[in-house]
Motif scaffolding. Structure first.
Motif, short mmCIF file in Angstrom:
data_model
loop_
_atom_site.label_atom_id
_atom_site.label_comp_id
_atom_site.label_asym_id
_atom_site.label_seq_id
_atom_site.Cartn_x
_atom_site.Cartn_y
_atom_site.Cartn_z
N ALA A 181 49.94 -78.74 -45.44
CA ALA A 181 50.54 -77.87 -46.46
C ALA A 181 50.48 -78.51 -47.85
O ALA A 181 50.61 -77.82 -48.85
CB ALA A 181 51.98 -77.53 -46.09
N GLU B 257 47.43 -73.62 -48.39
CA GLU B 257 48.48 -72.64 -48.14
C GLU B 257 48.38 -72.34 -46.64
O GLU B 257 47.49 -71.60 -46.21
CB GLU B 257 48.22 -71.39 -48.99
N GLU C 15 49.15 -71.12 -42.83
CA GLU C 15 49.75 -70.12 -41.96
C GLU C 15 49.66 -70.68 -40.54
O GLU C 15 48.56 -70.98 -40.07
CB GLU C 15 48.91 -68.84 -42.05
N GLU D 116 53.60 -72.08 -45.40
CA GLU D 116 53.79 -70.81 -46.10
C GLU D 116 54.37 -69.73 -45.19
O GLU D 116 55.24 -68.96 -45.59
CB GLU D 116 52.43 -70.35 -46.63
N ARG D 117 53.86 -69.68 -43.95
CA ARG D 117 54.19 -68.57 -43.08
C ARG D 117 53.98 -69.03 -41.65
O ARG D 117 53.04 -69.77 -41.36
CB ARG D 117 53.23 -67.41 -43.38
N CYS E 254 59.44 -66.12 -42.30
CA CYS E 254 59.32 -66.62 -43.65
C CYS E 254 60.69 -67.05 -44.15
O CYS E 254 61.71 -66.68 -43.58
CB CYS E 254 58.69 -65.58 -44.57
#
Lengths: 260, 260
Positions: A175, A179, A181, A239-240, A258
């Protein structure tokens, strides 16, 4: 803006089913952009231990990784499963490259300290476990790293390591550059409001909503450590986090976690 | 001037002996410059096949790699041996990275065509088998590739492949980018003038001298295909082939093969 990176984690169920595994790998090949896969074990190693007459070592109900077990799980995870997954992805047009934590010193673990239980050759991951420079180079060369759940201690010892932990540790570490996921893929369609109804997927859960769902008892049992781990990854810069069916990764049905 | 690259090949004998393997890996760590290792099998896979009750499949005296055998050799070579070697090199301070031919599409083989004998899942290497671009990137990143003797066909099938062939095919392919020295390491001190006297090492053999030594019957039996293969590599652009004792790679005793 940072580039995106999708990290997928698959578990034992799908590893044990050749047809499902092929289906997942084909779907994964369709996911655009930078991606990385972490795969768990499956029942093959346990079956082989049994066939070889190696009894599972249990202490206080917990499975112990003794030297004989480590040998077999290394063979299964880093040999058979990892190479089948890599060859399958290559066939699907993805330039996959299989890794244990020892390869390129990708993930350096610490043998779990003995407190009440000696877990044997099991690795825990410190905050600086991941060789982000190596992974950055591989990803930027267009390669897709495929990790099995075997790491090393840097002193020549291989260590059996939880695949969920590897996935979330990689996500946190990467990270800083991407970005990220993080996709936990399993046999359900996502986090369910009703555990018996696979159509009751909760599409999105924020940290505040998660606390409420736990308080209401809607999320309980096995999902709690998984989601605690997921929200910790979000706190640490991921991020997610996505919880989804391994066979439906390119469909909209899934739970997205999130921070807010 | 091209940079140097040393390619080492070790066989089964040393793989089967933990103490000797450690000694070899420590010696290998002392070799300066770019290097790459190819390791053969060892007896572990055969032992495991026997323990699991899988009978060796033989046709006309030749060992066949059926699906069950391929599974086990993949587990052993790509899993256990490869990861132990990589972890051992990491412990010795070498940034090793283990590869099968499937990883990064490093070596793409062709399933051996069925003529008199169907060898099963055995791979032959075409002239363009090697992904030199991948290996160049890894080597220039300071990594040491460590190959096991498993390749793939690009369509999802893993293939058992001769380790000597992998080593010489890698050497030929990488000779376009590097000044390659190919080291075949075994249990003898080199090519012997008297097979019963380990002190009778011939220090250097040119192509012309090799023909004479064969004609005189001084080099015979098992050494002939090995050396034919070695001289073919020299013809194809490899700078030097070295035949030496795996436990004495940093000592001057060895046989150096060169074109003239």
């Amino acid at each position: 803006m940072r580039e995106g990176l999708k990290i997928f984690k698959i578990g034992g169920g799908i590893i044990d089913d050749d047809a499902q595994l092929r289906q997942f790998l084909k779907a994964l090949a369709l996911v655009p952009g930078r991606k990385l896969l972490v795969h768990g074990g499956g029942k093959g190693a346990s079956q082989m231990l049994q066939n070889l007459g190696i009894e599972p070592q249990m202490v206080q109900g917990r499975r112990i990784t003794d030297a004989a077990t480590l040998d077999i799980v290394t063979m299964f995870y880093a040999g058979k499963t990892n190479k089948q997954v890599v060859a399958g992805l290559q066939a699907a047009g993805v330039n996959a490259l299989g890794l244990s934590g020892a390869d390129g010193n990708a993930i350096r673990a610490v043998k779990r300290p003995v407190k009440d239980i000696d877990y044997g050759f099991v690795g825990d991951l410190p905050a600086d476990a991941v060789n982000t420079q190596l992974l950055y180079r591989l990803l930027e060369s267009g390669l897709m790293p495929v990790f099995c759940a075997i790491t090393h201690d840097g002193a020549g010892q291989l260590l059996n390591t939880n695949a969920d932990t590897i996935a979330s540790t990689l996500a946190r570490a990467l990270a800083t550059q991407y970005e990220v996921e993080l996709h936990f893929c399993f046999e359900k369609n996502g986090v369910l409001r009703d555990v018996n109804d696979d159509n009751s997927v909760i599409p999105q859960i924020t940290a505040a909503e998660y606390e409420q769902l736990k308080a209401e008892g809607i999320i309980a049992a096995g999902m709690v450590p998984k989601l605690d781990n997921a929200f910790a990854a979000l706190d640490a810069g991921v991020e997610r986090v996505v919880i989804e069916n391994a066979l439906r990764i390119n469909e909209p049905v899934k739970t997205i976690l999130c921070q807010s």
